[in-house]
Design an enzyme around this catalytic site. Structure first.
Site, PDB file in Angstrom:
ATOM      1  CB  ILE A  23      -0.921   0.031   1.242  1.00 34.40           C
ATOM      2  CG1 ILE A  23      -1.868  -1.160   1.231  1.00 34.40           C
ATOM      3  CG2 ILE A  23      -1.705   1.319   1.291  1.00 34.40           C
ATOM      4  CD1 ILE A  23      -2.681  -1.308   2.500  1.00 34.40           C
ATOM      5  N   GLY A  26       5.704   4.473   4.619  1.00 36.49           N
ATOM      6  CA  GLY A  26       5.684   5.725   5.362  1.00 36.49           C
ATOM      7  C   GLY A  26       7.088   6.063   5.803  1.00 36.49           C
ATOM      8  N   GLY A  27       7.187   7.038   6.690  1.00 36.38           N
ATOM      9  CA  GLY A  27       8.483   7.453   7.178  1.00 36.38           C
ATOM     10  C   GLY A  27       9.140   6.355   7.996  1.00 36.38           C
ATOM     11  CE  LYS A  47       3.481   2.264  10.575  1.00 38.81           C
ATOM     12  NZ  LYS A  47       2.939   3.487  11.154  1.00 38.81           N
ATOM     13  CG  ASP A 124       3.054  12.387  12.534  1.00 36.58           C
ATOM     14  OD1 ASP A 124       3.191  13.553  12.093  1.00 36.58           O
ATOM     15  OD2 ASP A 124       3.470  11.387  11.938  1.00 36.58           O
TER      16      ASP A 124
END
Ligand code: ATP
Length: 610
Positions: A23, A26-27, A47, A124
């Site tokens: 998908i 990210g960072g 994740k 965040d």
């Protein structure tokens, strides 16, 4: 050249979640879509974070996600675990994030309120950390993501932790509050400031510092910005929200209800209904989303570009132009980063897959934590320009952790100690009460023996406040639940053609199978209750005399008790009690039982007695 952790179509995590596509990255990690081979091929999101990365944020993510179970606007936690290469969390899959969709609702505020309610700050808040649900009714629900930078601001007894005089910058430059730029301790109001910036960006399509790279410069701009000028063409409620959040400080509990009312006021004024379609449901989004013919009044005030959509409503949006000019710059920059990185890769000598992984991780670490040794350590492989490029690319959307070590920051008697949070082999099979007294996780793992992960060891016999009877009952019910779960898994495993054929051919057989299962279950229940009696006796007889028995390498229970005499099937080789602090009570008892593994496998059960 790719240094991804997993290969879609090939990789299977924990022999259970088959990866179907990536998908995004990210960072801090990589996000994949997968299907649950044990559970009707349910679609899930995974994740991953490198287990080598110096800033491990997944522990925090898992801890907060678990605490948020049962609240709306949060993904379901399914499982988590780790191996030598990566840590992972499995959760429910949601749809596209709001950075892509440029649309928001008061649901984001509800998500923020939820995380504050459980005693944490998100720190965040930004469009890509909210996403719409994937299927059915969920497509109208907005989910909050990414708790990797969360911080506990309430102690276990619900008191406010005293703010630190200096707390490094944490967050994403574009949306960080001014306090973050000043390295102040962030509070609930700072999450609201980030939400406010997001809303302005959604509505006007811009933030004055959107293109600025330097964190310090963005901080200066935020300080000197004429905020009232910025929102003058927006609904008047923006001024009320701004006036209000300006009055808030670290110590105050925001009036979420009031803010929600302000958010909803323009919706009401324009007679927008809950059931009205979102922008993407009207055919502007990807083709997979529902389209409807209903029209929604446009709330975008005169003078504000038509391409900007309302944070409150489903007002029309020109996704194409917004993609070019709006927050999706963030995404475009990430893509550009990747393209340039890949182009650079083409000139580099091939590397061992492991070193590719390490390099990627180091680049990320550089991006996130600005580790000073990066350039030195990588100099032989990467040109310095690579690092510089990544460092500077759209800095306003770069996430930073400039704080001291997270674990030590979090440690303390009354706050969640991350060292006690395990990326355990845990799975939530949806059987357990979300806010109930017992939460339990169990998962079969191929690693053995299960590692002892920083759990405080306490001798059960010295714990006068442990209600042993209650504990044993809970363990019993857990065992029953495990039996059920095993049955369920057995049922949900893809049957071979032959088996399924013969099953469908004979309903009589099916019935007899079910009744034999029932018989087996009731037998197991009976057995387990007998075992419980047996254990109780052992416990009160001063269990633990067998501590350190040489007969088994697993028999080294440091608790001095309960370990040896469990019935064979569930015999734990370890029983631990730890005090896990959380916001609701200081003296929760967490019992971790590590049952004896079946040959070649190991299993661990955690019972949280609350
Ligand atoms: N459960 C999920 N289902 C579907 N997509 C998800 C899920 N979780 C994350 N994503 C997608 O992956 C993106 C990045 O996820 P997340 O923010 O958790 O990772 P990150 O590494 O912390 O990223 P960043 O540094 O950009 O904040 C999200 O914006 C979202 O689009």
């Amino acid at each position: 050249m790719s240094a991804d952790f997993l290969v879609p179509g090939e990789s299977v995590v924990k022999e259970r979640w088959k990866i179907t596509k990536k998908i995004g990255g990210g960072g801090f990690g990589e996000i994949y879509q997968g299907k649950d081979l044990f559970n009707h091929h349910d679609v899930v999101a995974l994740k991953l974070e490198s287990s080598q990365t110096p800033k491990q944020v997944l522990k925090m993510e898992v801890a907060v996600l678990k605490k948020l179970q049962g609240y709306d606007n949060v993904c379901n936690f399914i499982a988590c675990g780790r191996n030598d290469v990566y840590n992972y969390v499995v959760m429910s899959l949601v749809g596209r994030n709001l950075a892509d969709l440029r649309r928001s609702t008061p649901q984001m505020l509800a998500g923020i309120k939820a995380i504050h309610t459980v005693g944490f700050l998100h720190r965040d808040i930004k469009p890509s950390n909210f996403a719409m649900g994937k299927n059915g009714a969920q497509t109208r629900k907005c989910y909050m993501l990414d708790f990797g930078l969360a911080r506990q601001f309430l102690t276990a007894s619900g008191e406010l932790r005293p703010p630190r005089p200096v707390a490094g910058f944490r967050g994403t430059v574009r949306y960080a509050s001014y306090n973050a730029h000043k390295s102040k301790e962030l509070g609930r109001h700072d999450d609201l400031w980030s939400l406010f910036y997001m809303m302005i960006e959604f509505l006007t399509g811009n933030l004055p510092w959107r293109k600025i790279k330097e964190k310090e410069q963005v901080g200066d701009m935020k300080m000197n910005c004429d905020m009232y000028g910025l929102i003058k063409k927006l609904p008047p409620e923006f001024k009320l929200i701004l006036d209000y959040i300006k009055t808030l400080d670290y110590y105050q509990t925001p009036n979420y209800k009031q803010i929600e009312q302000w958010c909803k006021a323009p919706i009401k004024r324009k007679h927008v209904r809950e059931s009205d379609p979102y922008d993407w449901e009207k055919g502007c989004g990807d083709g997979s989303l529902t389209t409807t013919t209903t029209t929604t009044p446009n709330l975008v005030p005169d003078g504000v570009k038509e391409k900007c959509n309302s944070p409150f409503t489903g007002s029309p949006v020109e996704l194409g132009s917004a993609e070019k000019d709006g927050v999706s710059d963030e995404k475009e920059n990430k893509r550009k980063d990747r393209r340039e990185r890949d182009a650079g890769d083409a000139h580099r000598p091939p590397m061992h897959p492991d070193s590719k992984l390490r390099n990627k991780q180091t680049r990320r670490a550089e991006q996130n934590g600005k580790h000073s040794n990066y350039k030195n350590s990588q100099a032989s492989i990467y040109k310095p320009s690579d690092a510089e490029h990544i460092d500077k690319a759209d800095a306003s959307c770069t996430k930073f952790i400039n704080e001291p070590d997270m674990d030590s920051e979090q440690s303390g008697d009354h706050v969640l100690n991350l060292q006690n949070i395990e990326l355990e082999e845990a799975a939530n099979h949806g059987k357990y009460p979300k806010h109930g007294h017992v939460t339990s996780h169990s998962h079969v793992t191929a690693h053995q023996p299960p590692p002892v992960l920083g759990v405080e060891h306490v001798d059960l016999r010295k714990q006068s406040n442990v209600d042993l009877d209650k504990l044993m009952n809970e363990i019993d019910s857990l065992k029953v639940a495990i039996c059920d779960m095993k049955d369920k898994r057995r049922d949900s495993r893809p049957a071979s053609d032959e088996r399924s054929k013969s099953r469908s051919n004979s309903s009589g057989e099916k019935k007899s199978e079910t009744s034999s299962r029932k018989r087996r279950k009731s037998k197991e229940r009976k057995k387990s209750s007998e075992q419980a009696d047996q254990r109780r006796t052992i416990l009160f007889d001063g269990a633990g005399t067998s501590n350190g028995s040489p007969s088994s390498k697993h028999r080294h229970a440091p608790t001095g008790g309960v370990s040896e005499d469990f019935a064979p099937k569930f015999a734990p080789h370890r029983a631990l009690v730890s005090t896990e602090s959380n916001h609701s009570s200081c003296d929760n008892q967490v019992i971790h039982l590590y049952p004896q593994p079946p040959p070649g496998r190991a299993a661990k059960i955690c019972v949280t007695a609350r």
